[in-house]
Structures are given as C-alpha cells and as structure tokens.
Scaffold this motif. Structure first.
Motif, mmCIF file in Angstrom:
data_model
loop_
_atom_site.group_PDB
_atom_site.id
_atom_site.type_symbol
_atom_site.label_atom_id
_atom_site.label_comp_id
_atom_site.label_asym_id
_atom_site.label_seq_id
_atom_site.Cartn_x
_atom_site.Cartn_y
_atom_site.Cartn_z
ATOM 1 N N VAL A 37 0.809 -1.144 -0.072
ATOM 2 C CA VAL A 37 0.072 -0.019 -0.086
ATOM 3 C C VAL A 37 0.966 1.045 -0.158
ATOM 4 N N LEU A 41 1.306 4.206 -2.960
ATOM 5 C CA LEU A 41 0.779 5.477 -2.585
ATOM 6 C C LEU A 41 2.033 6.381 -3.310
ATOM 7 N N VAL A 56 -8.802 8.065 4.190
ATOM 8 C CA VAL A 56 -9.054 6.603 3.987
ATOM 9 C C VAL A 56 -9.811 6.216 3.042
ATOM 10 N N LEU A 59 -8.428 4.617 -0.234
ATOM 11 C CA LEU A 59 -8.072 2.947 -0.186
ATOM 12 C C LEU A 59 -9.299 2.243 -0.907
ATOM 13 N N GLU A 60 -10.217 2.949 -1.217
ATOM 14 C CA GLU A 60 -11.457 2.228 -1.903
ATOM 15 C C GLU A 60 -11.172 2.189 -3.550
ATOM 16 N N PHE A 64 -5.542 0.431 -4.870
ATOM 17 C CA PHE A 64 -5.529 -0.023 -3.398
ATOM 18 C C PHE A 64 -6.910 -0.937 -3.079
ATOM 19 N N ASN A 65 -7.637 -1.051 -4.040
ATOM 20 C CA ASN A 65 -8.898 -1.877 -3.785
ATOM 21 C C ASN A 65 -8.550 -3.432 -3.882
ATOM 22 N N PRO A 70 -11.001 -0.995 2.887
ATOM 23 C CA PRO A 70 -10.085 -0.401 3.827
ATOM 24 C C PRO A 70 -9.832 -0.658 5.308
ATOM 25 N N ILE A 73 -6.963 -3.127 5.167
ATOM 26 C CA ILE A 73 -5.798 -2.401 4.774
ATOM 27 C C ILE A 73 -5.182 -1.904 5.892
ATOM 28 N N THR A 74 -6.114 -1.197 6.702
ATOM 29 C CA THR A 74 -5.665 -0.564 8.038
ATOM 30 C C THR A 74 -5.276 -1.432 8.910
ATOM 31 N N TYR A 83 -1.832 3.190 10.676
ATOM 32 C CA TYR A 83 -2.184 3.359 9.088
ATOM 33 C C TYR A 83 -1.717 4.868 9.098
#
Length: 96
Positions: A37, A41, A56, A59-60, A64-65, A70, A73-74, A83
């Motif tokens: 991730v 970024l 956040v 992240l969708e 990132f998906n 999310p 990921i966090t 995060y």
C-alpha cells in the motif's frame, strides 16, 4: 520552492521525491499488504502529484482496492492509528 528561491537549489520533481522516499529506511518496517500500500501511494503521488494521503476513502479506489477493503488495509498496519502514523511518515519523507 523556498529552497529554490532562498538557496538557489533546484526543486525536486515528483519522480525524484518518489525515488528518495523509496530509499528511506522506514519502508523496511513494513511488509506484506502494508508495504504494498505504501509503495502504491508513492506510485500514485509520482503519477498524479499532491493528494490527501490521510483520506481513508482513497483506499477504495484502484490500485488500493486490490489489497482489500479499507478496514483490511488499515488492519495490516495494526489499526487505523498506525495506518495514519505510517502515512504521515510517508508524507514527511516525500516532502522532506
């Protein structure tokens, strides 16, 4: 910009900033999804420029998906607070 004006230093491009951020040792603290991730970024910053790293909802979106939702990921960072801490550190390294 300030360094350029005050000290006659050449401003760094997004690519140079991204390359510098990847070289920083702090990325070695992360593995698996968390590291992927952070690297995504950095890629997004390099390609698109400034954006809200701490959002956040980012992240969708793609790419990132592909790492999960999310929440997943966090969790890979040890929770939302970790995060956000990692993102702030990333941002600090990009703009240092």
């Amino acid at each position: 910009l300030i360094s350029h004006i005050a000290f006659d230093m050449k401003p760094l491009t997004r690519s140079e900033r991204a390359k510098k951020a990847r070289k920083e040792d702090y990325l070695s603290k992360y593995s698996g999804i968390a590291r992927d991730v952070l690297e995504a970024l950095i890629d997004k910053y390099q390609d698109e420029g400034r954006f809200d790293f701490e959002d956040v909802q980012l992240l969708e979106l793609n790419p990132f998906n592909k790492f999960g939702n999310p929440m997943k990921i966090t969790k890979s960072f040890g929770g939302k607070n970790n995060y956000i801490r990692a993102i702030k550190e990333l941002e600090k390294n990009i703009y240092a």
